[in-house]
Enzyme design. Structure first.
Site, PDB file in Angstrom:
ATOM      1  N   ASP A  12       6.431  -9.540   9.524  1.00 27.35           N
ATOM      2  CA  ASP A  12       5.148  -9.039  10.048  1.00 27.35           C
ATOM      3  C   ASP A  12       4.843  -9.619  11.443  1.00 27.35           C
ATOM      4  O   ASP A  12       3.738 -10.149  11.679  1.00 27.35           O
ATOM      5  CB  ASP A  12       3.993  -9.418   9.099  1.00 27.35           C
ATOM      6  CG  ASP A  12       4.272  -9.053   7.646  1.00 27.35           C
ATOM      7  OD1 ASP A  12       4.894  -8.012   7.397  1.00 27.35           O
ATOM      8  OD2 ASP A  12       3.850  -9.824   6.754  1.00 27.35           O
ATOM      9  N   GLU A 233      -0.019   0.799   5.887  1.00 24.34           N
ATOM     10  CA  GLU A 233      -0.387  -0.586   6.242  1.00 24.34           C
ATOM     11  C   GLU A 233       0.175  -0.899   7.630  1.00 24.34           C
ATOM     12  O   GLU A 233       0.730  -0.029   8.293  1.00 24.34           O
ATOM     13  CB  GLU A 233       0.163  -1.584   5.203  1.00 24.34           C
ATOM     14  CG  GLU A 233       1.680  -1.608   5.111  1.00 24.34           C
ATOM     15  CD  GLU A 233       2.201  -2.519   3.998  1.00 24.34           C
ATOM     16  OE1 GLU A 233       1.416  -3.096   3.230  1.00 24.34           O
ATOM     17  OE2 GLU A 233       3.434  -2.643   3.888  1.00 24.34           O
TER      18      GLU A 233
END
Ligand code: FUB
Length: 332
Positions: A12, A233
């Site tokens: 991420d 997301e």
């Protein structure tokens, strides 16, 4: 392309240019014996490291600045320090680390921690941002206005689907927990959320709004069943010229896609895919301009040989065509 960081598992990646260097704010993946499930329980991270490098081309060694924040430092958190991001306050020059985590009731909220240097350390505020919910905060300082926006949200384990009956943190509906989301004919996809931040960078200055993505062929919002294009997301915002690029993961179809608008709130029009599926279930990214070129930071599970919750950060250069479309990244 080899991972940028190999002594830890990292995922991420949110990359920014601060003080002439690339700083990377990733999740810190760790081994757990929690079985894979669609709720993401296996992503059980407990701290954050910050990394930086002076050069991407030629590649220079990446410095690990060490642990900058831990679960036990944050009074409201129970577990799961998921995908973070950071911003430099345009008014005070301080650094703000935004992070999602489950509160003591198991509900994802977004916290902020403050430091004087891009590499931390960061001191967390004692409570999450008031009115925050779900996961994957991505901060964006508009270079033309010095206003800061926080984009956020994620389906399934990220709990965004628990906020169907309203757009506030007060309407969490536990019956939507688990890998569920709107579906069926005529249903539109749920959008990420965006809110402008207060000038002290620590609270929402307004009620979060939904980030609407329109299908270019109809001008209508992307349908809930359009899993190749709907937001799942990993929101990110970058601005190139006067165009705002909202990019995101499609989750269960594993694409990184983008949509464009001429305001930070949208509505955005779907633009295409940036990255095809990588090894591993999740895909998550950031896009940043550095020394006149544009770079995509993302992760995959090549180093762990496909273990979904042990990911590694990579970087690739990206290119735009003359009309401003992002060209799909070539696979390694
Ligand atoms: O790292 C935990 C979660 O996996 C992130 O919050 C999502 O974006 C996905 O990458």
């Amino acid at each position: 392309m080899a991972p940028l960081i190999t002594h830890l598992y990292t995922a991420d990646p949110s990359a920014h240019v601060f003080e002439g260097r690339i700083y990377i704010y990733p999740s810190h993946d760790r081994e757990t014996d929690i079985q894979f499930n669609d709720n993401g329980d296996q992503y059980d991270m407990a701290d954050y490291h910050v990394f930086s490098t002076p050069s991407l081309d030629p590649p220079a060694p990446v410095t690990d600045h060490g642990v900058v924040l831990r679960t036990e430092d944050i009074p409201w958190v129970s577990k799961q320090l998921w995908a973070p991001d950071a911003a430099r306050g345009p008014r005070d020059g301080r650094y703000y680390l935004y992070f999602p985590a489950r509160d003591k009731a198991g509900i994802f909220r977004i916290g902020v921690a403050v430091g004087d240097r891009p590499e931390g350390p960061f001191t967390p505020d004692p409570e999450p941002i008031k009115g925050s919910y779900s996961i994957d905060p991505a901060s964006f300082v508009d270079p033309d206005t010095d206003e800061t926006y926080l984009y956020f949200g994620g389906l399934w384990g990220g709990q965004l689907q628990c906020y169907q009956s309203g757009n506030t943190a007060d309407v969490f509906d536990a019956s939507w927990q688990g890998p569920k989301e709107p579906s069926g004919p005529g249903k539109r996809a749920m959008g990420a959320r965006v809110a402008r931040l207060t000038h002290d960078m620590r609270q929402f200055a307004e009620e979060p709004r939904e980030v609407v993505i329109l299908a270019p062929e109809t001008g209508e919002p992307i349908a809930a069943d359009d899993h190749d294009r709907r937001f799942f997301e990993a929101a990110w915002m970058h601005k190139r010229g006067s165009t705002y690029y909202f990019s995101y993961s499609t989750g269960d179809t594993h694409y990184l896609c983008y949509a464009t608008a001429d305001t930070p709130y949208g509505p955005f029009t779907y633009g295409g895919r940036i990255l095809e599926p990588v090894l591993g279930w999740t895909t998550h990214h950031s896009i940043v301009e550095f020394q006149g070129r544009w770079w995509l930071f993302h992760h995959d599970c090549e180093l762990s040989k496909g273990v979904d919750h042990l990911r590694s950060v990579k970087v690739k250069e990206i290119f735009y065509d003359d009309a401003g479309k992002i060209l799909p990244v070539k696979q390694d």
